[in-house]
Design a protein around this motif. Structure first.
Motif, PDB file in Angstrom:
ATOM      1  N   CYS A 178       0.839  -1.217   0.000  1.00 44.73           N
ATOM      2  CA  CYS A 178       0.000   0.000   0.000  1.00 44.73           C
ATOM      3  C   CYS A 178       0.864   1.253   0.000  1.00 44.73           C
ATOM      4  O   CYS A 178       0.593   2.197  -0.754  1.00 44.73           O
ATOM      5  CB  CYS A 178      -0.915   0.014   1.225  1.00 44.73           C
ATOM      6  N   THR A 179       1.904   1.270   0.817  1.00 41.94           N
ATOM      7  CA  THR A 179       2.724   2.479   0.878  1.00 41.94           C
ATOM      8  C   THR A 179       3.517   2.679  -0.401  1.00 41.94           C
ATOM      9  O   THR A 179       3.808   3.806  -0.783  1.00 41.94           O
ATOM     10  CB  THR A 179       3.663   2.486   2.102  1.00 41.94           C
ATOM     11  N   GLN A 180       3.835   1.593  -1.080  1.00 46.59           N
ATOM     12  CA  GLN A 180       4.521   1.750  -2.357  1.00 46.59           C
ATOM     13  C   GLN A 180       3.588   2.420  -3.362  1.00 46.59           C
ATOM     14  O   GLN A 180       4.010   3.306  -4.116  1.00 46.59           O
ATOM     15  CB  GLN A 180       5.007   0.401  -2.890  1.00 46.59           C
ATOM     16  N   ARG A 181       2.311   2.046  -3.345  1.00 44.30           N
ATOM     17  CA  ARG A 181       1.340   2.706  -4.234  1.00 44.30           C
ATOM     18  C   ARG A 181       1.217   4.184  -3.870  1.00 44.30           C
ATOM     19  O   ARG A 181       1.106   5.036  -4.757  1.00 44.30           O
ATOM     20  CB  ARG A 181       0.001   1.982  -4.174  1.00 44.30           C
ATOM     21  N   VAL A 182       1.246   4.483  -2.556  1.00 43.54           N
ATOM     22  CA  VAL A 182       1.218   5.879  -2.117  1.00 43.54           C
ATOM     23  C   VAL A 182       2.432   6.614  -2.678  1.00 43.54           C
ATOM     24  O   VAL A 182       2.319   7.740  -3.173  1.00 43.54           O
ATOM     25  CB  VAL A 182       1.183   5.987  -0.570  1.00 43.54           C
ATOM     26  N   GLY A 183       3.590   5.989  -2.627  1.00 46.14           N
ATOM     27  CA  GLY A 183       4.808   6.607  -3.152  1.00 46.14           C
ATOM     28  C   GLY A 183       4.699   6.927  -4.626  1.00 46.14           C
ATOM     29  O   GLY A 183       5.129   7.996  -5.080  1.00 46.14           O
ATOM     30  N   HIS A 184       4.123   6.022  -5.387  1.00 41.43           N
ATOM     31  CA  HIS A 184       3.951   6.265  -6.827  1.00 41.43           C
ATOM     32  C   HIS A 184       2.943   7.391  -7.065  1.00 41.43           C
ATOM     33  O   HIS A 184       3.148   8.225  -7.953  1.00 41.43           O
ATOM     34  CB  HIS A 184       3.525   4.987  -7.549  1.00 41.43           C
ATOM     35  N   ALA A 244      10.879   8.527 -10.877  1.00 45.68           N
ATOM     36  CA  ALA A 244       9.857   9.183 -11.691  1.00 45.68           C
ATOM     37  C   ALA A 244      10.458  10.348 -12.461  1.00 45.68           C
ATOM     38  O   ALA A 244      10.074  10.604 -13.598  1.00 45.68           O
ATOM     39  CB  ALA A 244       8.712   9.667 -10.800  1.00 45.68           C
ATOM     40  N   LEU A 245      11.412  11.019 -11.861  1.00 41.82           N
ATOM     41  CA  LEU A 245      12.011  12.171 -12.508  1.00 41.82           C
ATOM     42  C   LEU A 245      12.904  11.775 -13.673  1.00 41.82           C
ATOM     43  O   LEU A 245      13.000  12.491 -14.651  1.00 41.82           O
ATOM     44  CB  LEU A 245      12.811  12.999 -11.491  1.00 41.82           C
ATOM     45  N   ASP A 246      13.545  10.607 -13.559  1.00 40.69           N
ATOM     46  CA  ASP A 246      14.427  10.211 -14.660  1.00 40.69           C
ATOM     47  C   ASP A 246      13.789   9.159 -15.571  1.00 40.69           C
ATOM     48  O   ASP A 246      14.452   8.554 -16.383  1.00 40.69           O
ATOM     49  CB  ASP A 246      15.795   9.746 -14.133  1.00 40.69           C
ATOM     50  N   GLY A 247      12.485   8.945 -15.385  1.00 41.57           N
ATOM     51  CA  GLY A 247      11.756   8.040 -16.273  1.00 41.57           C
ATOM     52  C   GLY A 247      11.852   6.577 -15.916  1.00 41.57           C
ATOM     53  O   GLY A 247      11.484   5.734 -16.711  1.00 41.57           O
ATOM     54  N   THR A 248      12.329   6.247 -14.721  1.00 38.69           N
ATOM     55  CA  THR A 248      12.468   4.843 -14.346  1.00 38.69           C
ATOM     56  C   THR A 248      11.559   4.494 -13.185  1.00 38.69           C
ATOM     57  O   THR A 248      11.901   3.686 -12.342  1.00 38.69           O
ATOM     58  CB  THR A 248      13.931   4.510 -13.982  1.00 38.69           C
ATOM     59  N   THR A 249      10.397   5.097 -13.093  1.00 39.45           N
ATOM     60  CA  THR A 249       9.453   4.804 -12.018  1.00 39.45           C
ATOM     61  C   THR A 249       9.215   3.309 -11.941  1.00 39.45           C
ATOM     62  O   THR A 249       9.073   2.637 -12.953  1.00 39.45           O
ATOM     63  CB  THR A 249       8.116   5.527 -12.255  1.00 39.45           C
ATOM     64  N   GLY A 250       9.165   2.808 -10.727  1.00 37.56           N
ATOM     65  CA  GLY A 250       8.925   1.400 -10.524  1.00 37.56           C
ATOM     66  C   GLY A 250      10.163   0.605 -10.278  1.00 37.56           C
ATOM     67  O   GLY A 250      10.098  -0.598 -10.091  1.00 37.56           O
ATOM     68  N   THR A 251      11.324   1.244 -10.249  1.00 38.86           N
ATOM     69  CA  THR A 251      12.568   0.498 -10.047  1.00 38.86           C
ATOM     70  C   THR A 251      12.848   0.258  -8.575  1.00 38.86           C
ATOM     71  O   THR A 251      13.869  -0.304  -8.231  1.00 38.86           O
ATOM     72  CB  THR A 251      13.757   1.244 -10.663  1.00 38.86           C
ATOM     73  N   THR A 252      11.932   0.618  -7.688  1.00 39.14           N
ATOM     74  CA  THR A 252      12.179   0.473  -6.255  1.00 39.14           C
ATOM     75  C   THR A 252      11.595  -0.799  -5.681  1.00 39.14           C
ATOM     76  O   THR A 252      11.447  -0.929  -4.483  1.00 39.14           O
ATOM     77  CB  THR A 252      11.616   1.685  -5.489  1.00 39.14           C
ATOM     78  N   ALA A 253      11.257  -1.739  -6.504  1.00 41.94           N
ATOM     79  CA  ALA A 253      10.603  -2.959  -6.017  1.00 41.94           C
ATOM     80  C   ALA A 253      11.515  -3.820  -5.169  1.00 41.94           C
ATOM     81  O   ALA A 253      11.070  -4.793  -4.596  1.00 41.94           O
ATOM     82  CB  ALA A 253      10.073  -3.756  -7.205  1.00 41.94           C
ATOM     83  N   THR A 254      12.779  -3.475  -5.061  1.00 40.83           N
ATOM     84  CA  THR A 254      13.691  -4.301  -4.280  1.00 40.83           C
ATOM     85  C   THR A 254      13.352  -4.283  -2.797  1.00 40.83           C
ATOM     86  O   THR A 254      13.648  -5.230  -2.098  1.00 40.83           O
ATOM     87  CB  THR A 254      15.145  -3.842  -4.451  1.00 40.83           C
ATOM     88  N   ALA A 255      12.728  -3.223  -2.313  1.00 41.13           N
ATOM     89  CA  ALA A 255      12.344  -3.149  -0.902  1.00 41.13           C
ATOM     90  C   ALA A 255      11.043  -2.379  -0.805  1.00 41.13           C
ATOM     91  O   ALA A 255      10.979  -1.211  -1.138  1.00 41.13           O
ATOM     92  CB  ALA A 255      13.441  -2.465  -0.087  1.00 41.13           C
ATOM     93  N   PRO A 256       9.986  -3.039  -0.334  1.00 47.48           N
ATOM     94  CA  PRO A 256       8.694  -2.392  -0.280  1.00 47.48           C
ATOM     95  C   PRO A 256       8.659  -1.274   0.763  1.00 47.48           C
ATOM     96  O   PRO A 256       9.401  -1.299   1.727  1.00 47.48           O
ATOM     97  CB  PRO A 256       7.739  -3.526   0.088  1.00 47.48           C
ATOM     98  N   ASP A 257       7.765  -0.320   0.549  1.00 45.89           N
ATOM     99  CA  ASP A 257       7.614   0.792   1.474  1.00 45.89           C
ATOM    100  C   ASP A 257       6.877   0.358   2.712  1.00 45.89           C
ATOM    101  O   ASP A 257       6.023  -0.484   2.688  1.00 45.89           O
ATOM    102  CB  ASP A 257       6.850   1.918   0.792  1.00 45.89           C
ATOM    103  N   ALA A 258       7.208   0.995   3.821  1.00 46.02           N
ATOM    104  CA  ALA A 258       6.700   0.527   5.084  1.00 46.02           C
ATOM    105  C   ALA A 258       5.846   1.486   5.849  1.00 46.02           C
ATOM    106  O   ALA A 258       5.223   1.085   6.788  1.00 46.02           O
ATOM    107  CB  ALA A 258       7.892   0.129   5.967  1.00 46.02           C
ATOM    108  N   GLY A 259       5.798   2.744   5.593  1.00 44.56           N
ATOM    109  CA  GLY A 259       5.159   3.523   6.610  1.00 44.56           C
ATOM    110  C   GLY A 259       4.265   4.653   6.241  1.00 44.56           C
ATOM    111  O   GLY A 259       4.295   5.634   6.846  1.00 44.56           O
ATOM    112  N   GLU A 260       3.485   4.725   5.363  1.00 43.36           N
ATOM    113  CA  GLU A 260       2.636   5.874   5.098  1.00 43.36           C
ATOM    114  C   GLU A 260       1.441   5.836   5.991  1.00 43.36           C
ATOM    115  O   GLU A 260       0.887   4.840   6.310  1.00 43.36           O
ATOM    116  CB  GLU A 260       2.254   5.870   3.616  1.00 43.36           C
TER     117      GLU A 260
END
Length: 132
Positions: free
Chosen positions: A52-58, A116-132
Motif C-alpha cells: 500500500c505504501t509503495q502505491r502511495v509513493g507512486h 519518476a524524474l528520470d523516467g524509471t518509475t517502478g525500479t524500487t521494487a527491491t524493498a517495499p515501502d513501510a510507513g505511510e
C-alpha cells in the motif's frame, strides 16, 4: 540465549523429575510454535502494508508531492501509541517501531520520486515501502 542453550539450562537447573521436564519442554514448544505463527503473520501484514505504501509513493511521485508528510506521521504516531496502550504494549516501543517504518517509507518514496524524474518509475521494487 539460543533455544538450544535454553533447553540445556532447563535440563540442568529444573527439577529432576523427568515428567515435569517433559511438560516444560512441551509448553516451550507450544509457546514457540505460537511465536513462530505470530512472526509469520507480522511479516505478511507488513508486506501487505508495504504494498500500500509503495502505491502511495507512486501516487505522490506522479503528483510531485513530498515524500514525507509530517502531519500524517504525527497522527499515526499518536494513533499507534493509543492502540499500544489499549493493547498493553509499551507505547514507547510502538512509537520506535513506527518511526523505523516511517523512515523506511520516506526513503522508498524518495527513491520512487527520483525514478519518476528520470523516467524509471517502478525500479524500487527491491524493498517495499513501510510507513505511510
Amino acid at each position: 540465549m539460543t533455544t538450544s542453550n535454553t533447553d540445556e539450562a532447563n535440563t540442568t537447573t529444573n527439577a529432576p523429575d523427568a515428567e515435569v521436564d517433559a511438560r516444560v519442554r512441551a509448553e516451550l514448544t507450544r509457546l514457540r510454535d505460537s511465536i513462530d505463527n505470530i512472526d509469520a503473520a507480522v511479516v505478511h501484514m507488513l508486506a501487505e502494508r508495504f504494498k500500500c505504501t509503495q502505491r502511495v509513493g507512486h501516487l505522490k511521485a506522479a503528483h510531485r508531492l513530498p515524500a514525507a508528510d509530517p502531519g500524517r506521521e504525527a497522527q499515526q504516531i499518536d494513533r499507534l501509541r493509543g492502540l499500544a496502550e489499549s493493547a498493553k504494549l509499551d507505547p514507547a516501543f510502538a512509537e520506535k517501531l513506527l518511526n523505523f517504518i516511517i523512515a523506511e517509507v520516506i526513503r522508498h518514496h524518495e527513491r520512487i520520486a527520483d525514478g519518476a524524474l528520470d523516467g524509471t518509475t517502478g525500479t524500487t521494487a527491491t524493498a517495499p515501502d513501510a510507513g505511510e
